[in-house]
Motif scaffolding. Structure first.
Motif, PDB file in Angstrom:
ATOM      1  N   SER A  90       4.697   6.885   6.010  1.00  0.00           N
ATOM      2  CA  SER A  90       4.669   6.718   4.554  1.00  0.00           C
ATOM      3  C   SER A  90       3.405   5.993   4.104  1.00  0.00           C
ATOM      4  O   SER A  90       2.807   6.334   3.079  1.00  0.00           O
ATOM      5  N   SER A  91       2.968   4.987   4.870  1.00  0.00           N
ATOM      6  CA  SER A  91       1.737   4.274   4.520  1.00  0.00           C
ATOM      7  C   SER A  91       0.532   5.204   4.607  1.00  0.00           C
ATOM      8  O   SER A  91      -0.365   5.156   3.757  1.00  0.00           O
ATOM      9  N   TYR A  92       0.502   6.053   5.616  1.00  0.00           N
ATOM     10  CA  TYR A  92      -0.606   7.009   5.759  1.00  0.00           C
ATOM     11  C   TYR A  92      -0.667   7.962   4.569  1.00  0.00           C
ATOM     12  O   TYR A  92      -1.742   8.209   4.013  1.00  0.00           O
ATOM     13  N   ILE A  93       0.478   8.495   4.191  1.00  0.00           N
ATOM     14  CA  ILE A  93       0.511   9.454   3.085  1.00  0.00           C
ATOM     15  C   ILE A  93       0.002   8.810   1.794  1.00  0.00           C
ATOM     16  O   ILE A  93      -0.725   9.437   1.012  1.00  0.00           O
ATOM     17  N   LEU A  94       0.344   7.554   1.570  1.00  0.00           N
ATOM     18  CA  LEU A  94      -0.084   6.882   0.350  1.00  0.00           C
ATOM     19  C   LEU A  94      -1.544   6.447   0.394  1.00  0.00           C
ATOM     20  O   LEU A  94      -2.202   6.341  -0.647  1.00  0.00           O
ATOM     21  N   LEU A  95      -2.075   6.201   1.597  1.00  0.00           N
ATOM     22  CA  LEU A  95      -3.444   5.710   1.729  1.00  0.00           C
ATOM     23  C   LEU A  95      -4.478   6.816   1.880  1.00  0.00           C
ATOM     24  O   LEU A  95      -5.671   6.579   1.668  1.00  0.00           O
ATOM     25  N   LEU A  96      -4.055   8.002   2.265  1.00  0.00           N
ATOM     26  CA  LEU A  96      -5.018   9.057   2.559  1.00  0.00           C
ATOM     27  C   LEU A  96      -5.856   9.418   1.333  1.00  0.00           C
ATOM     28  O   LEU A  96      -7.075   9.631   1.453  1.00  0.00           O
ATOM     29  N   GLY A  97      -5.243   9.496   0.163  1.00  0.00           N
ATOM     30  CA  GLY A  97      -5.983   9.829  -1.050  1.00  0.00           C
ATOM     31  C   GLY A  97      -7.113   8.859  -1.328  1.00  0.00           C
ATOM     32  O   GLY A  97      -8.268   9.282  -1.528  1.00  0.00           O
ATOM     33  N   PRO A  98      -6.863   7.535  -1.368  1.00  0.00           N
ATOM     34  CA  PRO A  98      -7.965   6.595  -1.577  1.00  0.00           C
ATOM     35  C   PRO A  98      -9.057   6.696  -0.508  1.00  0.00           C
ATOM     36  O   PRO A  98     -10.240   6.555  -0.819  1.00  0.00           O
TER      37      PRO A  98
END
Length: 577
Positions: A159-167
């Motif tokens: 979940s952290s990866y999915i949220l951080l990938l965009g930035p």
């Protein structure tokens, strides 16, 4: 504003208040009541005295803080590493990271914890078998502090990866090159340039993860309880589920502490970041070329392989293998009897039926609600519509166990909803509220891309408002709608926190059945139930892809839709990206 439109907005405000705001309000009220939800009682401060006068409360709160902090630090570090590998390097296998993370994210936490509970069983777990064969020892025991932290961090990384990938994908390479020109190395550049720029995203995700970690119940029940590790959510769960007489007021009093912690952490993030600017996308010099990191790419590839092994291959292999065992741990006698027995048990069949109805219909209604809200906010911005949008996100800020308790108070106290208690419909309403923020993100991404001139062109061509809305807007956002429907249905089907507190013997869902089977020692049967659910998800996924492909091929095309473009006008559909 037309009268009909104003009535619609007020109806949405009332509906959102009842479904999203009233649970939080009733959670506060319930902490001061001496009776269960929906029953008459008296006002009292005794629940607070009992809950906070118990020394166990502070032990479990400390354990929860240790678990939340440690798992969030580990999972955020891993997520940052994988995001950097995917967005900034030429590492082999990097294209597999995002699908792998999506699959781990989609796997319900209860089932992920169950698989690792089987894998790391100190006596018959699959990980201990090689050591038993070679040394006659069983060194791995997942039912421990390290096991609980490891499993929780492994799941949270996705979940952290999915949220951080965009930035990470939005980072401008020229910022790093400016640092290199100034004499800084890659490590110093990453620490002094990239991380500060990513501070809002990272701190926001860490705060969200910490809150979720404080209220995480699934792994704590499967791995922590057998090890004698009690955390705050298991204490709340004990007040409600394990007690002969559920103590709703005491549980609500404790839950308010988690709500308070959430508010304080959000405020703290705002104070820490202040008014600093974090621009990542600049002008013509904006660049995103990846790095060639030389031999280190093999180290990064090894990290991808290890995560895939521990996050996907081993858990799924153990669940499939465990479902074929007559007795858990008996690896030499595989059988399909567990699957045959499932269909002979009416309560399990009923749970499958309830889960299918709740997931498919609930996901559909959640997407319809989200699209309606986003369309209203986009085309009729006002203080009221912004208030509606904020209210739909309110349940998302609560940990799962707290949200389930809050919904129990609200929905069992309101006439109309109270009569639905014990049916699949009350569960479906609660889970729709739970996934509406997810559906809203999908709907927002689709709706904001559509210019208002699309509908204006259709109206100019003589189409009615409804025909323009359905025939133009509806057809354009349909692929995103189908994708959001699939995602929300998957989340609903694996939800555990809310159903475990609101289900009865007549409306149990699959996660509740799996937990009960596992606690009764019927581990192979629990694994078989999960494998069947996984197979059903696979079927829905394939059907969703096929449906999305069909509807994508039927989207209005530039130049061939007279309802979109008046004669002689440039096609506004070309503005859709």
């Amino acid at each position: 504003m037309a009268v009909g439109r104003r009535v619609l907005i007020y109806a949405l405000v009332a509906g959102v208040f009842v479904l999203c705001v009233s649970p939080v309000v009733m959670l506060v009220v319930g902490a001061f009541r001496t009776s269960p939800p929906g029953l008459p009682g008296e006002w009292s401060l005794e629940p607070f005295a009992e809950a906070y006068g118990d020394p166990v409360t502070y032990t479990t709160l400390r354990n929860s803080a240790i678990l939340a902090v440690s798992t969030k630090l580990i999972s955020t570090a891993l997520a940052v590493f994988f995001c950097w590998v995917v967005a900034r390097t030429t590492t082999p296998l990097r294209r597999l990271v995002t699908p792998m993370m999506l699959f781990v994210f989609a796997m319900p936490t209860l089932f992920f914890a169950l698989s690792w509970g089987m894998l790391g069983n100190p006596d018959v777990g699959l990980l201990n078998k090689p050591f038993e064969a070679m040394f006659g020892a069983h060194p791995i025991n997942i039912n421990s502090w390290w096991g609980l932290i490891f499993v929780t961090a492994l799941k949270s990384t996705a979940s952290s990866y999915i949220l951080l990938l965009g930035p990470f994908l939005a980072l401008d390479r020229s910022l790093e090159e400016a640092s290199f020109v100034s004499g800084a190395g890659r490590l110093r550049t990453f620490l002094r340039v990239d991380l500060p720029v990513l501070a809002p995203a990272i701190t926001g995700i860490m705060i969200l993860g910490f809150v979720i970690g404080l209220g995480s119940l699934d792994a704590a029940l499967i791995i922590g309880v057998p090890a004698g590790i009690m955390v705050f959510p298991t204490q709340l769960f004990g007040y409600l589920y394990n007690s002969a007489t559920p103590e709703y007021a005491q549980a609500s009093a404790l839950a308010l502490l988690l709500v308070l912690i959430t508010v304080v952490l959000v405020r703290l993030q705002g104070r820490l970041l202040g008014n600093r600017r974090f621009t990542t996308v600049t002008g013509k010099g904006y660049r995103q070329e990846p790095w060639d990191i030389g031999r280190w790419r093999y180290v990064c590839t090894g990290g991808i392989v290890l995560y895939g092994l521990f996050g996907l291959v081993l858990p799924l292999s153990q669940l499939v293998l465990g479902s074929l065992q007559p007795v858990f741990g008996l690896y030499g006698a595989l059988t399909l009897d567990n699957y045959r027995e499932l269909f002979d048990q009416p309560d399990i069949v009923a749970a499958f039926q309830a889960t299918i109805v709740i997931a498919l219909l609930g996901g559909l209604l959640a997407m319809l609600l989200a699209v309606s809200l986003q369309y209203l906010i986009r085309h009729h911005p006002s203080r009221i519509t912004r208030l509606i949008s904020m209210a739909t996100w309110l349940p998302w800020a609560l940990p799962g166990i707290v949200l389930g308790l809050a919904m129990s108070w609200a929905y069992l106290s309101l006439p109309g909803l109270r009569e639905l208690y014990g049916t699949v419909w009350i569960l479906m309403i609660a889970l729709i509220v739970t996934v509406t923020p997810i559906a809203g993100r999908v709907a927002e991404g689709a709706v904001v891309q559509l210019g208002r001139e699309l509908e204006e062109s259709a109206r100019t061509s003589g189409a009615s408002s409804m025909r323009a809305l359905v025939g133009i807007v509806g057809r354009l956002i349909l692929p995103s709608f189908v994708s959001g429907w699939f995602v929300t249905a998957i989340v609903i089907s694996g939800s555990f926190d809310v159903p475990i507190l609101m289900s009865t013997s007549t409306n149990r869902t699959i996660p509740v059945v799996v937990y009960e089977l596992y606690t009764l020692g019927q581990t192979p049967m629990a694994a078989a139930v999960f494998c069947l659910l996984l197979g059903g998800v696979g079927v829905v996924y394939v059907a969703g892809l096929a449906l999305r492909r069909v509807v994508s091929g039927r989207r209005p095309k530039s130049g061939n839709s007279p309802a979109v473009r008046p004669a002689g006008a440039e096609s506004p559909v070309m503005s859709v990206r």
